[in-house]
Design an enzyme around this catalytic site. Structure first.
Site, PDB file in Angstrom:
ATOM      1  N   GLY A 112       0.809  -1.228   0.000  1.00 44.94           N
ATOM      2  CA  GLY A 112       0.000   0.000   0.000  1.00 44.94           C
ATOM      3  C   GLY A 112       0.836   1.270   0.000  1.00 44.94           C
ATOM      4  N   GLU A 135       2.500  -8.479  -1.642  1.00 41.31           N
ATOM      5  CA  GLU A 135       1.257  -9.104  -1.160  1.00 41.31           C
ATOM      6  C   GLU A 135       1.183 -10.590  -1.455  1.00 41.31           C
ATOM      7  OE1 GLU A 135       1.493  -6.255  -2.846  1.00 41.31           O
ATOM      8  OE2 GLU A 135       0.303  -4.712  -1.840  1.00 41.31           O
TER       9      GLU A 135
HETATM   10  N1  COA Z   1       1.492  -3.816   8.822  1.00 40.78           N
HETATM   11  C1  COA Z   1       1.557  -3.799  10.169  1.00 40.78           C
HETATM   12  N2  COA Z   1       2.694  -3.678  10.857  1.00 40.78           N
HETATM   13  C2  COA Z   1       3.836  -3.584  10.146  1.00 40.78           C
HETATM   14  C3  COA Z   1       3.852  -3.601   8.746  1.00 40.78           C
HETATM   15  C4  COA Z   1       2.605  -3.717   8.083  1.00 40.78           C
HETATM   16  N3  COA Z   1       2.524  -3.718   6.732  1.00 40.78           N
HETATM   17  N4  COA Z   1       5.133  -3.499   8.325  1.00 40.78           N
HETATM   18  C5  COA Z   1       5.893  -3.405   9.435  1.00 40.78           C
HETATM   19  N5  COA Z   1       5.108  -3.450  10.533  1.00 40.78           N
HETATM   20  C6  COA Z   1       5.537  -3.386  11.942  1.00 40.78           C
HETATM   21  C7  COA Z   1       6.213  -4.669  12.392  1.00 40.78           C
HETATM   22  O1  COA Z   1       5.232  -5.628  12.772  1.00 40.78           O
HETATM   23  C8  COA Z   1       7.030  -4.153  13.547  1.00 40.78           C
HETATM   24  O2  COA Z   1       6.168  -3.949  14.652  1.00 40.78           O
HETATM   25  P1  COA Z   1       6.638  -4.456  16.134  1.00 40.78           P
HETATM   26  O3  COA Z   1       7.901  -3.677  16.424  1.00 40.78           O
HETATM   27  O4  COA Z   1       5.497  -4.090  17.022  1.00 40.78           O
HETATM   28  O5  COA Z   1       6.898  -5.928  16.012  1.00 40.78           O
HETATM   29  C9  COA Z   1       7.467  -2.775  13.080  1.00 40.78           C
HETATM   30  O6  COA Z   1       6.550  -2.385  12.062  1.00 40.78           O
HETATM   31  C10 COA Z   1       8.872  -2.766  12.487  1.00 40.78           C
HETATM   32  O7  COA Z   1       8.911  -3.740  11.439  1.00 40.78           O
HETATM   33  P2  COA Z   1      10.060  -4.857  11.326  1.00 40.78           P
HETATM   34  O8  COA Z   1       9.534  -5.965  10.492  1.00 40.78           O
HETATM   35  O9  COA Z   1      10.565  -5.195  12.693  1.00 40.78           O
HETATM   36  O10 COA Z   1      11.185  -4.045  10.549  1.00 40.78           O
HETATM   37  P3  COA Z   1      12.316  -4.639   9.599  1.00 40.78           P
HETATM   38  O11 COA Z   1      13.209  -3.484   9.275  1.00 40.78           O
HETATM   39  O12 COA Z   1      12.925  -5.843  10.192  1.00 40.78           O
HETATM   40  O13 COA Z   1      11.542  -5.093   8.260  1.00 40.78           O
HETATM   41  C11 COA Z   1      10.035  -4.792   6.403  1.00 40.78           C
HETATM   42  C12 COA Z   1      10.971  -4.129   7.425  1.00 40.78           C
HETATM   43  C13 COA Z   1       9.317  -3.641   5.680  1.00 40.78           C
HETATM   44  C14 COA Z   1      10.842  -5.624   5.399  1.00 40.78           C
HETATM   45  C15 COA Z   1       9.024  -5.695   7.120  1.00 40.78           C
HETATM   46  O14 COA Z   1       8.438  -4.955   8.198  1.00 40.78           O
HETATM   47  C16 COA Z   1       7.910  -6.158   6.233  1.00 40.78           C
HETATM   48  O15 COA Z   1       8.096  -7.055   5.435  1.00 40.78           O
HETATM   49  N6  COA Z   1       6.713  -5.537   6.348  1.00 40.78           N
HETATM   50  C17 COA Z   1       5.552  -5.919   5.599  1.00 40.78           C
HETATM   51  C18 COA Z   1       5.618  -5.397   4.184  1.00 40.78           C
HETATM   52  C19 COA Z   1       4.419  -5.885   3.417  1.00 40.78           C
HETATM   53  O16 COA Z   1       4.232  -7.065   3.208  1.00 40.78           O
HETATM   54  N7  COA Z   1       3.568  -4.943   2.973  1.00 40.78           N
HETATM   55  C20 COA Z   1       2.377  -5.244   2.248  1.00 40.78           C
HETATM   56  C21 COA Z   1       1.241  -5.414   3.168  1.00 40.78           C
HETATM   57  S1  COA Z   1      -0.245  -5.929   2.319  1.00 40.78           S
END
Ligand code: COA
Length: 261
Positions: A112, A135
């Site tokens: 998003g 996704e």
């Molecule tokens: N929705 C909800 N929470 C999210 C999020 C999302 N799309 N992306 C990150 N967060 C949260 C994590 O759960 C974490 O929360 P916490 O500290 O309470 O556990 C916080 O943000 C930090 O994220 P984290 O994963 O620890 O950071 P990272 O640097 O290790 O990884 C990403 C970064 C972006 C690679 C990883 O967070 C990720 O893959 N996020 C999802 C991306 C995604 O799939 N987006 C499409 C959604 S439909």
């Protein structure tokens, strides 16, 4: 106006900066973020003082890490469809604001987040930005316009690649693919976005609004219909005071002073 999940700042030159402000959650798009964005976009559209928008993310890591996965986890078929339609409507609000917008992408733009950026008129990014539609890794497809706007911006083959693999690309690749139009140093991102937008907001406002409409709507029309739309707007603008001012200023070798009429 103050919001729970976004910061808004309207500068004297009419540039409204909207900052997604959930850095601890990488600015993920919760229901409250959508409520706040919908309200801020509606007010920006109605407020004549707002000439253009910058959208960016708080914190050093993320522009926006996408839809709130905790919310997605609970969605059934009915809620899932509503989830997609709601996000699509908010990003459409941005696209059809009638005012230019720049996504200043300061880090991750995933799911998003990438779709929000694609709702803006222009995208620029800092060197550390990354882009993706991951996704597929969650068992769904992009639902906020990603399958459509990405293919229009970068072509069907590259959109298939990003959406089917869920892989991330860096800012250099995003630039080469046409997903963004410029890369900056992180510290210069907002200054550069403001400079581009203030150049645009010095142009004739009616011409800028028509440009946004004709390019956005024309893109989805058959060529002959799109050319008709272009000619209608061109004719309408020829009747504006600003067109008289723009052409006269050129001939008098002076800067034009546009009034928006
Ligand atoms: N929705 C909800 N929470 C999210 C999020 C999302 N799309 N992306 C990150 N967060 C949260 C994590 O759960 C974490 O929360 P916490 O500290 O309470 O556990 C916080 O943000 C930090 O994220 P984290 O994963 O620890 O950071 P990272 O640097 O290790 O990884 C990403 C970064 C972006 C690679 C990883 O967070 C990720 O893959 N996020 C999802 C991306 C995604 O799939 N987006 C499409 C959604 S439909």
């Amino acid at each position: 106006m103050s919001y729970q999940t976004i910061l808004t700042d309207l500068a004297a030159n009419g540039i409204l900066t909207i900052t997604l402000n959930r850095p601890d959650k990488l600015n993920a798009l919760s229901q409250q973020v959508f409520n706040d964005l919908a309200d801020a976009f509606a007010k920006a559209k109605a407020d004549a003082k707002v000439k253009g928008l910058i959208i960016t993310g708080a914190g050093p890591k993320a522009f926006c890490a996408g839809a709130d996965i905790t919310r997605l986890a609970d969605a059934d078929a009915i809620h899932g469809r509503a989830f997609a339609e709601e996000g699509q409507a908010v990003f459409k609000q941005l696209e059809t604001l009638g005012k230019p917008s720049i996504a200043a992408i300061n880090g991750y733009a995933f799911g998003g987040g990438c779709e929000l950026a694609m709702g803006a008129s222009i995208r620029i990014a800092s060197h550390n930005a990354q882009f993706g539609q991951p996704e597929v890794k969650l068992g769904v497809i992009p639902g906020y316009g990603g399958t459509q706007r990405l293919a229009k911006l970068v072509g069907k083959g590259r959109a298939m690649d990003l959406c089917l693999t869920g892989r991330f690309i860096n800012a250099e690749t995003a630039l080469a693919w046409g997903l963004i139009s410029e890369i900056t140093e992180p510290a210069e991102l907002l200054t550069r976005a403001e400079a581009i937008l203030s150049d645009i907001t010095r142009m004739a406002p009616l011409a800028v609004a028509s440009m946004l409409t004709v390019i956005n709507q024309g893109f989805d029309l058959p060529l002959d219909d799109a050319l008709q739309l272009e000619a209608i707007h061109f004719g309408w603008l020829c009747a504006s005071k600003d067109k008289q001012e723009g052409t006269r200023a050129f001939m008098e070798k002076r800067p034009a002073k546009f009034e928006g009429c």
